[in-house]
Design an enzyme around this catalytic site. Structure first.
Site, PDB file in Angstrom:
ATOM      1  N   LYS A 189       0.838  -1.217   0.000  1.00  0.00           N
ATOM      2  CA  LYS A 189       0.000   0.000   0.000  1.00  0.00           C
ATOM      3  C   LYS A 189       0.867   1.259   0.000  1.00  0.00           C
ATOM      4  CE  LYS A 189      -1.909  -0.973   3.970  1.00  0.00           C
ATOM      5  NZ  LYS A 189      -1.244  -2.256   4.289  1.00  0.00           N
ATOM      6  N   ARG A 195      11.481  -2.578  11.074  1.00  0.00           N
ATOM      7  CA  ARG A 195      10.484  -2.023  11.993  1.00  0.00           C
ATOM      8  C   ARG A 195      10.204  -2.999  13.132  1.00  0.00           C
ATOM      9  NH1 ARG A 195       5.667   0.033   8.140  1.00  0.00           N
ATOM     10  NH2 ARG A 195       4.484  -1.177   9.643  1.00  0.00           N
ATOM     11  N   ARG A 219      -0.604  -9.151  13.073  1.00  0.00           N
ATOM     12  CA  ARG A 219      -1.130  -8.092  12.189  1.00  0.00           C
ATOM     13  C   ARG A 219      -2.012  -8.700  11.105  1.00  0.00           C
ATOM     14  NH1 ARG A 219       4.233  -5.259  10.491  1.00  0.00           N
ATOM     15  NH2 ARG A 219       2.929  -3.942   9.187  1.00  0.00           N
TER      16      ARG A 219
HETATM   17  P1  AP5 Z   1       4.945  -1.647   1.775  1.00  0.00           P
HETATM   18  O1  AP5 Z   1       4.642  -0.774   0.611  1.00  0.00           O
HETATM   19  O2  AP5 Z   1       5.780  -1.076   2.868  1.00  0.00           O
HETATM   20  O3  AP5 Z   1       3.599  -2.307   2.326  1.00  0.00           O
HETATM   21  P2  AP5 Z   1       2.379  -1.721   3.161  1.00  0.00           P
HETATM   22  O4  AP5 Z   1       1.154  -2.340   2.596  1.00  0.00           O
HETATM   23  O5  AP5 Z   1       2.471  -0.238   3.248  1.00  0.00           O
HETATM   24  O6  AP5 Z   1       2.716  -2.415   4.557  1.00  0.00           O
HETATM   25  P3  AP5 Z   1       2.725  -1.837   6.021  1.00  0.00           P
HETATM   26  O7  AP5 Z   1       3.474  -2.832   6.869  1.00  0.00           O
HETATM   27  O8  AP5 Z   1       3.187  -0.425   6.056  1.00  0.00           O
HETATM   28  O9  AP5 Z   1       1.255  -1.951   6.338  1.00  0.00           O
HETATM   29  P4  AP5 Z   1       0.581  -1.939   7.650  1.00  0.00           P
HETATM   30  O10 AP5 Z   1      -0.762  -1.768   7.119  1.00  0.00           O
HETATM   31  O11 AP5 Z   1       0.725  -3.079   8.561  1.00  0.00           O
HETATM   32  O12 AP5 Z   1       1.368  -0.779   8.431  1.00  0.00           O
HETATM   33  P5  AP5 Z   1       1.009   0.714   8.781  1.00  0.00           P
HETATM   34  O13 AP5 Z   1       2.236   1.491   8.781  1.00  0.00           O
HETATM   35  O14 AP5 Z   1      -0.151   1.159   7.955  1.00  0.00           O
HETATM   36  O15 AP5 Z   1       5.630  -2.967   1.208  1.00  0.00           O
HETATM   37  C1  AP5 Z   1       6.068  -4.014   2.064  1.00  0.00           C
HETATM   38  C2  AP5 Z   1       7.442  -4.533   1.609  1.00  0.00           C
HETATM   39  O16 AP5 Z   1       7.311  -5.191   0.368  1.00  0.00           O
HETATM   40  C3  AP5 Z   1       8.473  -3.429   1.385  1.00  0.00           C
HETATM   41  O17 AP5 Z   1       9.734  -3.893   1.758  1.00  0.00           O
HETATM   42  C4  AP5 Z   1       8.402  -3.161  -0.113  1.00  0.00           C
HETATM   43  O18 AP5 Z   1       9.610  -2.639  -0.589  1.00  0.00           O
HETATM   44  C5  AP5 Z   1       8.075  -4.535  -0.661  1.00  0.00           C
HETATM   45  N1  AP5 Z   1       7.223  -4.497  -1.855  1.00  0.00           N
HETATM   46  C6  AP5 Z   1       6.213  -3.619  -2.116  1.00  0.00           C
HETATM   47  N2  AP5 Z   1       5.624  -3.906  -3.305  1.00  0.00           N
HETATM   48  C7  AP5 Z   1       6.250  -5.014  -3.767  1.00  0.00           C
HETATM   49  C8  AP5 Z   1       6.071  -5.824  -4.932  1.00  0.00           C
HETATM   50  N3  AP5 Z   1       5.119  -5.565  -5.849  1.00  0.00           N
HETATM   51  N4  AP5 Z   1       6.886  -6.896  -5.075  1.00  0.00           N
HETATM   52  C9  AP5 Z   1       7.854  -7.172  -4.151  1.00  0.00           C
HETATM   53  N5  AP5 Z   1       8.074  -6.446  -3.040  1.00  0.00           N
HETATM   54  C10 AP5 Z   1       7.276  -5.385  -2.840  1.00  0.00           C
HETATM   55  O19 AP5 Z   1       0.481   0.543  10.273  1.00  0.00           O
HETATM   56  C11 AP5 Z   1       1.335   0.115  11.314  1.00  0.00           C
HETATM   57  C12 AP5 Z   1       0.554   0.020  12.601  1.00  0.00           C
HETATM   58  O20 AP5 Z   1       0.028   1.320  12.949  1.00  0.00           O
HETATM   59  C13 AP5 Z   1      -0.668  -0.899  12.569  1.00  0.00           C
HETATM   60  O21 AP5 Z   1      -0.334  -2.235  12.837  1.00  0.00           O
HETATM   61  C14 AP5 Z   1      -1.525  -0.260  13.677  1.00  0.00           C
HETATM   62  O22 AP5 Z   1      -1.071  -0.641  14.942  1.00  0.00           O
HETATM   63  C15 AP5 Z   1      -1.260   1.229  13.521  1.00  0.00           C
HETATM   64  N6  AP5 Z   1      -2.239   1.877  12.616  1.00  0.00           N
HETATM   65  C16 AP5 Z   1      -1.982   2.500  11.431  1.00  0.00           C
HETATM   66  N7  AP5 Z   1      -3.115   2.974  10.872  1.00  0.00           N
HETATM   67  C17 AP5 Z   1      -4.126   2.655  11.741  1.00  0.00           C
HETATM   68  C18 AP5 Z   1      -5.532   2.848  11.721  1.00  0.00           C
HETATM   69  N8  AP5 Z   1      -6.157   3.465  10.693  1.00  0.00           N
HETATM   70  N9  AP5 Z   1      -6.253   2.377  12.774  1.00  0.00           N
HETATM   71  C19 AP5 Z   1      -5.655   1.759  13.813  1.00  0.00           C
HETATM   72  N10 AP5 Z   1      -4.315   1.527  13.881  1.00  0.00           N
HETATM   73  C20 AP5 Z   1      -3.569   1.965  12.861  1.00  0.00           C
HETATM   74 MG    MG Z   2       2.868   1.122   4.839  1.00  0.00          MG
END
Ligand code: AP5
Ligand code: MG
Length: 216
Positions: A13, A160, A171
């Site tokens: 994402k 992270r 998660r």
């Molecule tokens: P990446 O693009 O980083 O993936 P992502 O979907 O952004 O993953 P996140 O881990 O950031 O998602 P998340 O939803 O758990 O975390 P968030 O920060 O939102 O890609 C992942 C990896 O794959 C990277 O290394 C990338 O380079 C690689 N990659 C990407 N595309 C690729 C491809 N096509 N092929 C191969 N490799 C690829 O949230 C973290 C925490 O914050 C949550 O757990 C929660 O506790 C809290 N939080 C955040 N938002 C909320 C909310 N709205 N409500 C409640 N809690 C929240």
């Molecule tokens: Mg992210």
């Protein structure tokens, strides 16, 4: 253009949201990045959010919703935005929906980046993040030019805290229980589009651009 990115943790994402934001000149709004910036700065919000994030749990809606609504009310969001990681629960989606309806506005697209759980665990272990500027890399797929150093700002790259394997499993469970129902929520509104997130990141982006430009 108001876009929501849906998808499991690690589906890509953030990677795609940054590319969309750059191409279309709209802000990339990630609640995860906002929380991580607060943790880094040692704010009250950061300390509260960290308790949940380190366990792979969601930060409570009361904390998250206000932050998001304040952010999208800023001037730079007037022309649109890409939301990454919000909404993550049906109540969050309902609050956003209500706030937009009051402004006579709506979400244009909810893009689900679809990746099976097996691929996710592999991706997270290889991800390296810059806690300073928010850039992300992958040790195999998207390596930085110099190992362990951010290309964009020169700071150190880290695994992270919530990318450790046991936390990733939590998660994923939280995602299936609380966030996946949003797929039906936005499907019912007629704005849901699904892309195959297992493809190369450039191909995933190409599929998204086709959707946004009306080719699909
Ligand atoms: P990446 O693009 O980083 O993936 P992502 O979907 O952004 O993953 P996140 O881990 O950031 O998602 P998340 O939803 O758990 O975390 P968030 O920060 O939102 O890609 C992942 C990896 O794959 C990277 O290394 C990338 O380079 C690689 N990659 C990407 N595309 C690729 C491809 N096509 N092929 C191969 N490799 C690829 O949230 C973290 C925490 O914050 C949550 O757990 C929660 O506790 C809290 N939080 C955040 N938002 C909320 C909310 N709205 N409500 C409640 N809690 C929240
Ligand atoms: Mg992210």
């Amino acid at each position: 253009m108001k876009i929501i990115m849906l998808g499991a943790p690690g589906a890509g994402k953030g990677t795609q949201a940054k590319m969309i934001a750059e191409k279309y000149g709209v802000p990339h709004v990630s609640t995860g990045d906002i929380f991580r910036a607060n943790i880094k700065d040692g704010t009250q919000l950061g300390m509260e959010a960290k308790k949940y994030m380190d366990q792979g749990l969601l930060v409570p809606d009361e904390l998250t919703v206000k932050i998001l609504l304040d952010r999208v009310a800023k001037e730079d969001c007037k022309r649109g935005y890409v939301l990454d990681g919000f909404p993550r629960t049906i109540p969050q989606a309902e609050v956003l929906d209500k706030a937009l309806t009051e402004l006579g506005d709506k979400i244009d697209y909810a893009i689900d980046v679809d990746v099976p759980d097996e691929n996710i665990v592999r991706r997270m272990g290889g991800r390296r993040a810059c806690l300073s500027c928010g850039a992300t890399y992958h040790i195999e797929h998207i390596p930085p030019k110099a190992e362990g150093i951010c290309d964009a700002c020169g700071k150190e790259l880290v695994l992270r805290d919530d990318d450790k394997p046991e936390t990733v499993q939590n998660r994923l469970s939280v995602y299936h229980e609380q966030t996946q129902p949003l797929i039906d929520f936005y499907g019912a509104k007629g704005v849901l589009k699904t892309v195959d997130g297992t493809k190369d990141m450039k191909d995933v982006f190409g599929a998204i651009v086709d959707i946004l430009e009306g080719a699909v």
